[in-house]
Write a protein that holds these residues in place. Structure first.
Motif, PDB file in Angstrom:
ATOM      1  N   GLY A 136     103.180  40.936 -71.209  1.00 33.60           N
ATOM      2  CA  GLY A 136     103.667  41.387 -70.920  1.00 33.60           C
ATOM      3  C   GLY A 136     103.414  43.157 -70.390  1.00 33.60           C
ATOM      4  N   ALA A 137     103.827  43.733 -69.488  1.00 33.13           N
ATOM      5  CA  ALA A 137     103.607  44.507 -68.983  1.00 33.13           C
ATOM      6  C   ALA A 137     103.083  45.703 -69.897  1.00 33.13           C
ATOM      7  N   ARG A 138     102.594  46.598 -69.637  1.00 36.15           N
ATOM      8  CA  ARG A 138     101.977  48.230 -70.988  1.00 36.15           C
ATOM      9  C   ARG A 138     102.489  48.960 -69.975  1.00 36.15           C
ATOM     10  N   THR A 139     101.724  49.361 -69.675  1.00 32.74           N
ATOM     11  CA  THR A 139     101.620  50.852 -68.485  1.00 32.74           C
ATOM     12  C   THR A 139     101.212  51.156 -67.829  1.00 32.74           C
ATOM     13  N   PRO A 140     101.960  51.864 -66.280  1.00 34.41           N
ATOM     14  CA  PRO A 140     101.672  50.856 -65.114  1.00 34.41           C
ATOM     15  C   PRO A 140     100.475  52.040 -64.552  1.00 34.41           C
ATOM     16  N   ILE A 141      99.998  51.137 -63.612  1.00 37.06           N
ATOM     17  CA  ILE A 141      98.565  51.713 -64.045  1.00 37.06           C
ATOM     18  C   ILE A 141      98.498  52.667 -61.944  1.00 37.06           C
ATOM     19  N   GLY A 142      97.648  53.753 -62.189  1.00 35.38           N
ATOM     20  CA  GLY A 142      98.095  54.758 -61.009  1.00 35.38           C
ATOM     21  C   GLY A 142      96.587  55.253 -60.310  1.00 35.38           C
ATOM     22  N   ASP A 143      96.818  55.166 -59.234  1.00 32.83           N
ATOM     23  CA  ASP A 143      95.738  55.902 -58.273  1.00 32.83           C
ATOM     24  C   ASP A 143      94.744  56.765 -58.808  1.00 32.83           C
ATOM     25  N   ALA A 144      95.292  57.329 -59.300  1.00 34.54           N
ATOM     26  CA  ALA A 144      94.857  58.648 -60.179  1.00 34.54           C
ATOM     27  C   ALA A 144      93.479  58.009 -61.338  1.00 34.54           C
ATOM     28  N   ASP A 145      93.864  57.031 -62.232  1.00 32.85           N
ATOM     29  CA  ASP A 145      94.027  56.528 -63.798  1.00 32.85           C
ATOM     30  C   ASP A 145      92.882  55.293 -63.969  1.00 32.85           C
ATOM     31  N   TRP A 146      93.379  54.697 -62.589  1.00 30.58           N
ATOM     32  CA  TRP A 146      92.998  53.452 -62.764  1.00 30.58           C
ATOM     33  C   TRP A 146      91.567  52.178 -63.460  1.00 30.58           C
ATOM     34  N   GLN A 147      90.467  53.895 -63.154  1.00 34.48           N
ATOM     35  CA  GLN A 147      89.193  53.554 -63.804  1.00 34.48           C
ATOM     36  C   GLN A 147      89.455  53.139 -65.775  1.00 34.48           C
ATOM     37  N   GLU A 148      90.609  54.291 -66.048  1.00 31.67           N
ATOM     38  CA  GLU A 148      90.578  53.887 -67.631  1.00 31.67           C
ATOM     39  C   GLU A 148      90.807  51.727 -68.378  1.00 31.67           C
ATOM     40  N   ALA A 149      91.677  51.713 -66.727  1.00 30.29           N
ATOM     41  CA  ALA A 149      92.102  50.648 -67.163  1.00 30.29           C
ATOM     42  C   ALA A 149      91.092  49.706 -67.179  1.00 30.29           C
TER      43      ALA A 149
ATOM     44  N   GLY B  45      88.430  46.510 -67.112  1.00 27.69           N
ATOM     45  CA  GLY B  45      87.997  45.877 -67.862  1.00 27.69           C
ATOM     46  C   GLY B  45      88.780  45.993 -68.520  1.00 27.69           C
ATOM     47  N   ASP B  46      90.313  46.330 -69.075  1.00 28.94           N
ATOM     48  CA  ASP B  46      90.562  45.870 -70.062  1.00 28.94           C
ATOM     49  C   ASP B  46      92.312  44.841 -70.121  1.00 28.94           C
ATOM     50  N   PRO B  47      91.528  43.677 -70.556  1.00 26.01           N
ATOM     51  CA  PRO B  47      92.454  42.607 -70.484  1.00 26.01           C
ATOM     52  C   PRO B  47      93.802  42.622 -70.494  1.00 26.01           C
ATOM     53  N   LEU B  48      93.899  43.390 -71.756  1.00 23.79           N
ATOM     54  CA  LEU B  48      95.813  43.773 -71.990  1.00 23.79           C
ATOM     55  C   LEU B  48      96.466  44.184 -70.558  1.00 23.79           C
ATOM     56  N   ARG B  49      95.579  44.528 -70.107  1.00 24.58           N
ATOM     57  CA  ARG B  49      96.432  45.133 -68.676  1.00 24.58           C
ATOM     58  C   ARG B  49      96.798  44.507 -67.202  1.00 24.58           C
ATOM     59  N   VAL B  50      96.613  43.149 -67.580  1.00 22.50           N
ATOM     60  CA  VAL B  50      96.308  42.271 -66.596  1.00 22.50           C
ATOM     61  C   VAL B  50      97.683  42.188 -65.483  1.00 22.50           C
ATOM     62  N   THR B  51      98.499  42.586 -66.350  1.00 20.63           N
ATOM     63  CA  THR B  51     100.171  42.280 -66.043  1.00 20.63           C
ATOM     64  C   THR B  51      99.811  43.798 -64.837  1.00 20.63           C
ATOM     65  N   ASP B  52      99.343  44.658 -65.309  1.00 17.21           N
ATOM     66  CA  ASP B  52      99.754  45.910 -64.972  1.00 17.21           C
ATOM     67  C   ASP B  52      99.197  45.731 -63.713  1.00 17.21           C
ATOM     68  N   TRP B  53      97.706  45.441 -63.467  1.00 19.47           N
ATOM     69  CA  TRP B  53      96.778  44.948 -62.567  1.00 19.47           C
ATOM     70  C   TRP B  53      97.377  44.392 -61.630  1.00 19.47           C
ATOM     71  N   THR B  54      98.231  43.638 -62.439  1.00 21.69           N
ATOM     72  CA  THR B  54      98.908  42.094 -60.787  1.00 21.69           C
ATOM     73  C   THR B  54      99.409  43.151 -59.848  1.00 21.69           C
ATOM     74  N   ARG B  55     100.572  44.067 -61.121  1.00 17.43           N
ATOM     75  CA  ARG B  55     101.452  45.125 -60.342  1.00 17.43           C
ATOM     76  C   ARG B  55     100.726  45.745 -59.428  1.00 17.43           C
ATOM     77  N   TYR B  56      99.504  46.904 -59.954  1.00 17.66           N
ATOM     78  CA  TYR B  56      99.140  47.366 -59.445  1.00 17.66           C
ATOM     79  C   TYR B  56      99.064  47.020 -57.131  1.00 17.66           C
ATOM     80  N   PHE B  57      98.063  45.966 -57.516  1.00 17.56           N
ATOM     81  CA  PHE B  57      97.464  45.370 -55.963  1.00 17.56           C
ATOM     82  C   PHE B  57      98.979  44.831 -55.410  1.00 17.56           C
TER      83      PHE B  57
END
Length: 349
Positions: free
Chosen positions: A62-75, A77-89
């Motif tokens: 499941g997705a968690r929180t959308p990743i943005g261009d300003a806060d991607w560094q926070e996410a 290396g976080d495997p729980l954010r993998v779907t957020d990352w896929t949606r970002y790319f």
């Protein structure tokens, strides 16, 4: 590779309904294996292979929180954010050429190449190869987004700095690597032993990284070759894990042509760091002779890999055939290494 039947795209569509891992940490090798199967004339086996392999896969997290261009560094290396990352790319690739997205993110992701035992960068390499050789379409672009998202989510820095600055050729540098004391370990536990392994930092720093881009490409190709042949002799240490010492740098090699040349040197250095770490973790202490490959063709070797069915065998054979294609006449060592993978591994994860 013949994709006129749509086999690869159909398989990718099926696979994108599953997550990049299962059982908590095992990588989903499906997208990589089916790309290799189709490329080497085994498209007719893909859906049957995927029927069996797909039974073990799990749903997309499941997705968690959308990743943005300003806060991607926070996410990162976080495997729980993998779907957020896929949606970002996926968003970025939808509005910019994929080569531009890759060039922007490659240097950000490269330091974390060792994450998930290098599976993310290997997945990127297969995605890039299909885009370059077969052209762009929705499933292949989506696969690149999934691959980059997986890499970002599993981005992992080695706990020891590897800064190759010596004069050694890849084969010599690889041969000089000592083994860690406790080899039957997960990658993370193994990586933690590297800094305390006598002689390892010096051996890891011995590789020559040329300044000339074409020389970098030649050295990276030589690294892939050395790691492939090394598997033929030392793969019995850990037949599954050691394949990544060859397939990871080959993924980088396949990606070089679409990257700015100023990234080629750092790419060689990062690929070497991953290969050096995996070799020290999983290569056997003493060599054994690989199977005899003098009477088989490259096509027959890949047919054996496909029949074996293990995703690692298929992917390693894919790399071994790359090496064999550039070998001198009569040099069948890369094919022998692939046969060693067939011998060492049964059908598995």
């Amino acid at each position: 590779m013949d994709t006129t039947s749509g086999t690869l795209d159909e398989a990718l569509h099926r696979l994108h309904g599953s997550g990049p891992e299962f059982k908590g940490y095992l990588s989903n090798h499906g997208p990589m294996a089916v790309e290799a199967l189709v490329r080497h004339g085994q498209a007719h086996t893909v859906h049957r292979w995927l029927d069996a392999y797909g039974a073990r896969l799990e749903d997309v997290p499941g997705a968690r929180t959308p990743i943005g261009d300003a806060d991607w560094q926070e996410a990162l290396g976080d495997p729980l954010r993998v779907t957020d990352w896929t949606r970002y790319f996926s968003r970025w690739i939808a509005r910019r050429p994929w080569r531009e997205v890759l060039a922007q993110w490659w240097p950000r992701l490269l330091p974390g190449i060792a994450g998930a035992a290098t599976h993310p960068v290997i997945r990127v390499g297969h995605a890039v190869r299909s885009l370059v050789t077969e052209g762009e379409d929705a499933p292949r672009l989506s696969e690149l987004a999934h691959a980059l998202g997986y890499w970002a989510a599993r981005h992992t820095l080695l706990p020891v700095t590897v800064a190759p600055s010596g004069g050694a050729a890849p084969a010599d540098a690889l041969a000089a690597l000592p083994r860690i004391a406790e080899q039957n370990v997960t990658p993370l536990r193994g990586y933690a032993q590297l800094s305390g392994t006598p002689g390892w930092p010096e051996a890891a720093g011995s590789l020559r990284v040329p300044e000339n881009p074409e020389a970098v490409r030649e050295n990276l190709s030589a690294l892939v070759r050395a790691a492939t042949l090394n598997y033929g002799a030392y793969g019995h240490g850990d037949g599954v894990m050691l394949v990544h010492a060859a397939t990871a740098p080959n993924a980088v090699l396949r990606t070089l042509p679409v990257l700015p040349q100023e990234l080629w040197g750092p790419s060689l250095a990062a690929a070497w760091a991953a290969t050096a770490a995996i070799t020290s973790l999983y290569a056997a202490d003493a060599p054994l002779p690989p199977p005899d490959a003098s009477s088989v063709t490259a096509e027959e070797v890949f047919e054996l890999a496909a029949a074996n069915g293990d995703a690692h065998v298929i992917k390693f054979a894919d790399t071994a055939l790359d090496v064999a294609a550039s070998a001198e006449d009569g040099d069948d060592r890369a094919l022998a290494a692939a046969l060693n993978a067939v011998r060492l591994m049964g059908s598995g994860d």
